[in-house]
Design an enzyme around this catalytic site. Structure first.
Site, mmCIF file in Angstrom:
data_model
loop_
_atom_site.group_PDB
_atom_site.id
_atom_site.type_symbol
_atom_site.label_atom_id
_atom_site.label_comp_id
_atom_site.label_asym_id
_atom_site.label_seq_id
_atom_site.Cartn_x
_atom_site.Cartn_y
_atom_site.Cartn_z
ATOM 1 N N GLY A 148 0.847 -1.186 0.000
ATOM 2 C CA GLY A 148 0.000 0.000 0.000
ATOM 3 C C GLY A 148 0.886 1.241 0.000
ATOM 4 N N LEU A 149 0.288 2.353 0.377
ATOM 5 C CA LEU A 149 1.033 3.618 0.332
ATOM 6 C C LEU A 149 2.273 3.573 1.221
ATOM 7 C CD1 LEU A 149 1.114 6.562 -0.664
ATOM 8 C CD2 LEU A 149 -0.171 7.189 1.374
ATOM 9 N N SER A 205 -5.978 -0.680 0.995
ATOM 10 C CA SER A 205 -6.920 0.422 1.249
ATOM 11 C C SER A 205 -6.461 1.684 0.534
ATOM 12 C CB SER A 205 -7.008 0.721 2.752
ATOM 13 O OG SER A 205 -7.595 -0.339 3.441
ATOM 14 N N ALA A 218 -5.423 2.357 -2.303
ATOM 15 C CA ALA A 218 -5.935 2.582 -3.666
ATOM 16 C C ALA A 218 -7.410 2.952 -3.657
ATOM 17 C CB ALA A 218 -5.702 1.333 -4.511
ATOM 18 N N TRP A 219 -8.064 2.752 -2.524
ATOM 19 C CA TRP A 219 -9.503 3.031 -2.437
ATOM 20 C C TRP A 219 -9.791 4.369 -1.755
ATOM 21 C CZ3 TRP A 219 -12.569 -2.060 -0.943
ATOM 22 C CH2 TRP A 219 -12.302 -3.038 -1.910
ATOM 23 N N ALA A 220 -8.757 5.037 -1.268
ATOM 24 C CA ALA A 220 -8.990 6.295 -0.542
ATOM 25 C C ALA A 220 -9.683 7.285 -1.462
ATOM 26 C CB ALA A 220 -7.674 6.853 -0.032
ATOM 27 N N GLU A 273 -13.485 18.430 5.197
ATOM 28 C CA GLU A 273 -14.020 17.190 5.774
ATOM 29 C C GLU A 273 -14.314 17.408 7.253
ATOM 30 O OE1 GLU A 273 -11.893 13.618 4.773
ATOM 31 O OE2 GLU A 273 -12.044 13.994 2.631
ATOM 32 N N ARG A 324 -16.527 12.002 13.201
ATOM 33 C CA ARG A 324 -17.029 10.754 12.614
ATOM 34 C C ARG A 324 -17.750 9.848 13.599
ATOM 35 N NH1 ARG A 324 -12.725 8.620 8.168
ATOM 36 N NH2 ARG A 324 -13.369 10.219 6.720
ATOM 37 N N HIS A 356 -13.816 1.005 9.279
ATOM 38 C CA HIS A 356 -13.140 1.765 8.225
ATOM 39 C C HIS A 356 -11.657 1.950 8.493
ATOM 40 C CE1 HIS A 356 -12.836 4.634 4.997
ATOM 41 N NE2 HIS A 356 -12.427 5.593 5.809
ATOM 42 N N GLU A 369 -1.331 2.076 8.537
ATOM 43 C CA GLU A 369 -2.431 1.774 9.449
ATOM 44 C C GLU A 369 -2.077 0.674 10.456
ATOM 45 O OE1 GLU A 369 -6.172 1.776 7.361
ATOM 46 O OE2 GLU A 369 -7.200 0.973 9.125
ATOM 47 N N LEU A 377 -3.630 8.665 5.282
ATOM 48 C CA LEU A 377 -2.622 8.634 4.224
ATOM 49 C C LEU A 377 -1.423 9.482 4.634
ATOM 50 C CD1 LEU A 377 -4.880 9.026 1.037
ATOM 51 C CD2 LEU A 377 -3.839 6.943 1.898
HETATM 52 C C1 LIG Z 1 -12.594 3.076 1.171
HETATM 53 C C2 LIG Z 1 -11.525 3.799 1.948
HETATM 54 C C3 LIG Z 1 -11.378 5.169 1.811
HETATM 55 C C4 LIG Z 1 -10.380 5.853 2.512
HETATM 56 N N1 LIG Z 1 -10.208 7.193 2.311
HETATM 57 C C5 LIG Z 1 -9.165 7.815 2.916
HETATM 58 C C6 LIG Z 1 -8.869 9.179 2.611
HETATM 59 O O1 LIG Z 1 -9.514 9.809 1.784
HETATM 60 N N2 LIG Z 1 -7.820 9.756 3.249
HETATM 61 C C7 LIG Z 1 -7.053 9.089 4.176
HETATM 62 O O2 LIG Z 1 -6.125 9.663 4.719
HETATM 63 N N3 LIG Z 1 -7.312 7.797 4.455
HETATM 64 C C8 LIG Z 1 -8.330 7.151 3.841
HETATM 65 N N4 LIG Z 1 -8.563 5.836 4.124
HETATM 66 C C9 LIG Z 1 -7.626 5.135 5.000
HETATM 67 C C10 LIG Z 1 -6.330 4.898 4.246
HETATM 68 O O3 LIG Z 1 -6.624 4.531 2.914
HETATM 69 C C11 LIG Z 1 -5.482 3.820 4.891
HETATM 70 O O4 LIG Z 1 -5.348 4.061 6.247
HETATM 71 C C12 LIG Z 1 -4.104 3.782 4.268
HETATM 72 O O5 LIG Z 1 -4.237 3.648 2.877
HETATM 73 C C13 LIG Z 1 -3.293 2.667 4.850
HETATM 74 O O6 LIG Z 1 -2.131 2.523 4.089
HETATM 75 P P1 LIG Z 1 -1.203 1.291 4.406
HETATM 76 O O7 LIG Z 1 -0.069 1.368 3.445
HETATM 77 O O8 LIG Z 1 -0.902 1.256 5.831
HETATM 78 O O9 LIG Z 1 -2.124 0.016 4.123
HETATM 79 P P2 LIG Z 1 -2.863 -0.496 2.810
HETATM 80 O O10 LIG Z 1 -2.920 0.523 1.745
HETATM 81 O O11 LIG Z 1 -4.132 -1.101 3.254
HETATM 82 O O12 LIG Z 1 -1.875 -1.623 2.304
HETATM 83 C C14 LIG Z 1 -1.657 -2.789 3.057
HETATM 84 C C15 LIG Z 1 -0.929 -3.769 2.189
HETATM 85 O O13 LIG Z 1 -0.552 -4.904 2.951
HETATM 86 C C16 LIG Z 1 -0.943 -6.082 2.268
HETATM 87 N N5 LIG Z 1 -1.097 -7.134 3.251
HETATM 88 C C17 LIG Z 1 -2.068 -7.310 4.170
HETATM 89 N N6 LIG Z 1 -1.817 -8.405 4.912
HETATM 90 C C18 LIG Z 1 -0.653 -8.920 4.449
HETATM 91 C C19 LIG Z 1 0.136 -10.040 4.805
HETATM 92 N N7 LIG Z 1 -0.231 -10.858 5.811
HETATM 93 N N8 LIG Z 1 1.261 -10.279 4.117
HETATM 94 C C20 LIG Z 1 1.645 -9.480 3.076
HETATM 95 N N9 LIG Z 1 0.940 -8.389 2.714
HETATM 96 C C21 LIG Z 1 -0.190 -8.118 3.393
HETATM 97 C C22 LIG Z 1 -2.196 -5.677 1.529
HETATM 98 O O14 LIG Z 1 -2.524 -6.563 0.508
HETATM 99 C C23 LIG Z 1 -1.767 -4.297 1.043
HETATM 100 O O15 LIG Z 1 -0.945 -4.386 -0.088
HETATM 101 C C24 LIG Z 1 -9.550 5.145 3.421
HETATM 102 C C25 LIG Z 1 -9.709 3.774 3.566
HETATM 103 C C26 LIG Z 1 -10.676 3.094 2.836
HETATM 104 C C27 LIG Z 1 -10.820 1.622 2.997
#
Ligand SMILES: Cc1cc2nc3c(=O)[nH]c(=O)nc-3n(C[C@H](O)[C@H](O)[C@H](O)COP(=O)(O)OP(=O)(O)OC[C@H]3O[C@@H](n4cnc5c(N)ncnc54)[C@H](O)[C@@H]3O)c2cc1C
Length: 523
Positions: A16-17, A44, A46-48, A116, A281, A340, A364, A381
């Site tokens: 993810g990010l 998540s 990619a869905w933000a 927001e 929220r 969420h 996260e 993010l």
């Molecule tokens: C629908 C939606 C809308 C959102 N909108 C916003 C927004 O507008 N602004 C904002 O700030 N935040 C938003 N959020 C929250 C934000 O998107 C997330 O908190 C953030 O993207 C988390 O980034 P990350 O890199 O920690 O995790 P993620 O982007 O979730 O990436 C986690 C990665 O880990 C991988 N993974 C999981 N388990 C394992 C494992 N056991 N082994 C190997 N890989 C694994 C997953 O496949 C993924 O590639 C939103 C969330 C959602 C669901």
């Protein structure tokens, strides 16, 4: 005997990010990214929809942003972390722009900012209304593919940590695609967990399917200290379409003036909070939940505020409505609260280090102290960006430089036991029923007992025990916090207790001891 694979690459779990930005910040240092799905899927990020919070407006400042963050967090935000993150925000927006993110700009070249909930002014940098996550990820993925130091291993799940004493020396990894194989130990100079949150532990969630608290759980199973686990944010306006995961109707819609109504057409948020639809929220989620429970079919009415511009300005929302046969131009969009965002996670310090040596965590999966009991919208993010970059810097000073490393190749192993889908459905229903928007001591005790039963039945399946570990930690922390604060609402303790205005920390052993004590009491 378990296979061992040694690498000089930093091991990054997730794509993810947090993971992608860390890998780019670390370049040209060799890294290997582990992800169960191809790049761009299962995260998540990619869905933000809303975007990234940053004080970009002339009238704004990092101090105002930090103040809003602290206020939203309901007494449990670490002010030093809020200052650090909000101060760094502007630089990361510029960095994402340089990496190719097409943020919305006005005629003078300034960033277009969305308003927001609980932000004192418009502060969210966005792309085409609700496309921020997709656009940021596309830009980063293109850059990752063009960076030779980054190896991406897809079809791979992290299932555990490899430890030597209290030091993490690697990750236990399992090939899950094209077929499911027994785990191997992948050992390297450092491990960065960026595996996202835990929303998918709930039956109703906005998170992609792989996001089920597995990465928090595997860290907890290795003994990492966890923080703020009881604080799970429920988004008030997931589109009640019957889909799993539940699609989101971004908060920016309410920022643009969309209103919440019930089946009688009444705007129930007006009586619930002075800021009505833009209340924090947790307040909006509880009000929407109350309407759901009362059979009042809450819905988001975008017709007056946005009208026919919705498909162009919020294409993801329009697409989700179209899939469900909802026409937002003629009817309000039915909504429901859904899990969420997890404010809690692996406890980390200002450098992104966990309590175990050799382990860093960002995004996260981490609990940095930024969000407290309730995340300020679009700070998720931002936190991932700031700590991914901080950790890259910290690893640069901690490790001996390496300019080249061979690609990791995982060996063929025998077939591994598979999760029982019914057990996962059961776990998710248990979490939604007893550890959801409203909680009681009795319900949380039932949840802990049920989670322990499900765990015992699937003890040989590592991805399931990682999920149940995180679920136990959430339920245990929620049982121990005998008050209502931010996202954590106890109907048996409906008020905030000033004596409890602090972060919570616990280990998996603490949660298991609590479950055992409950079992003994019941016997
Ligand atoms: C629908 C939606 C809308 C959102 N909108 C916003 C927004 O507008 N602004 C904002 O700030 N935040 C938003 N959020 C929250 C934000 O998107 C997330 O908190 C953030 O993207 C988390 O980034 P990350 O890199 O920690 O995790 P993620 O982007 O979730 O990436 C986690 C990665 O880990 C991988 N993974 C999981 N388990 C394992 C494992 N056991 N082994 C190997 N890989 C694994 C997953 O496949 C993924 O590639 C939103 C969330 C959602 C669901």
């Amino acid at each position: 005997m378990r296979h061992r694979v040694l690498t000089d690459r930093i091991i990054i779990v997730g794509a993810g990010l947090g993971a992608l930005y860390a890998a780019l910040c670390l370049a040209p240092r060799p890294v290997v990214l582990l992800t169960p799905e191809p790049l761009g899927f299962g995260a998540s990020s990619a869905w933000a929809q809303g975007g990234v919070a940053a004080a970009m407006a002339v009238a704004d400042s990092p101090t105002l942003h930090a103040d809003d963050t602290i206020r939203a967090g309901a007494g449990t935000v670490d002010p030093a972390i809020a200052a650090l993150v909000t101060e760094a925000a502007r630089a990361h927006i510029h960095a994402l722009t340089d990496l190719g993110t097409p943020f919305d700009r006005d005629r003078q070249g300034g960033y277009v900012l969305s308003r927001e909930a609980a932000h004192s002014l418009a502060r969210v940098v966005r792309v085409q209304g609700d496309q921020a996550g997709k656009a940021i990820m596309e830009a980063l993925i293109a850059r990752v593919r063009a960076t030779p130091s980054i190896q991406v291993l897809t079809g791979v799940l992290a299932t555990g940590l490899v430890t030597e004493g209290s030091r993490v020396s690697g990750v236990e990894v399992m090939q899950v695609s094209p077929s499911r194989c027994m785990p191997v130990a992948l050992e390297g100079p450092a491990v960065l967990l960026a595996g996202g949150g835990s929303g998918g532990l709930y039956a109703r969630t906005t998170n992609p399917a792989p996001i089920r608290g597995q990465v928090m759980g595997l860290a907890a199973r290795a003994g990492a200290r966890m923080a703020d686990m009881e604080f799970v944010q429920f988004h008030p306006t997931a589109i009640d379409s019957g889909e799993d995961p539940v699609p989101l109707a971004t908060e920016a819609l309410r920022g643009e003036g969309a209103v919440l109504v019930n089946r009688h057409g009444a705007r129930f948020m007006i009586d619930a909070h002075p800021e009505a639809e833009l209340a924090p929220r947790d307040v909006v989620a509880r009000a929407v939940f109350a309407e759901v429970q009362a059979g009042n079919r809450p819905a988001l009415d975008t017709r007056d505020a946005i009208g026919a511009a919705l498909p162009e300005r919020f294409p993801a929302v329009a697409a989700a409505c179209a899939r469900a046969g909802i026409d937002p131009l003629t009817q309000p969009i039915p909504v429901t609260p859904a899990a969420h965002y997890h404010m809690g996670g692996v406890a980390t310090d200002a450098h992104g280090r966990a309590s175990l040596d050799g382990l860093w965590v960002c995004g996260e999966a981490a609990a940095t102290g930024l969000h407290g009991a309730n995340r300020l919208a679009s700070n998720g993010l931002l936190e991932a960006l700031v700590f991914a970059a901080t950790i890259a810097g910290d690893l640069g000073t901690e490790l001996t430089p390496v300019s080249h490393a061979a690609e990791v190749a995982l060996p063929e192993t025998g077939p591994a036991p598979a999760p029982d889908p019914q057990a996962i459905t059961d776990l998710r229903e248990t979490m939604s029923r007893h550890v959801g928007v409203l909680r009681t001591g009795g319900g949380l005790q039932q949840a802990l007992t049920r989670i322990a039963e499900l765990e015992a039945a699937q003890a040989e399946v590592p991805d399931v025990v990682n999920m149940t570990a995180t679920a136990s930690l959430i339920a245990a922390a929620a049982l121990l916090r005998t008050e209502t604060r931010g996202s954590h609402a106890r109907t048996d303790f409906p008020e905030a207790d000033p004596a409890l205005a602090q972060r919570s920390f616990l280990t998996l052993n603490d949660a298991r001891a609590l479950t055992r004590a409950l079992a003994k009491d019941t016997a």
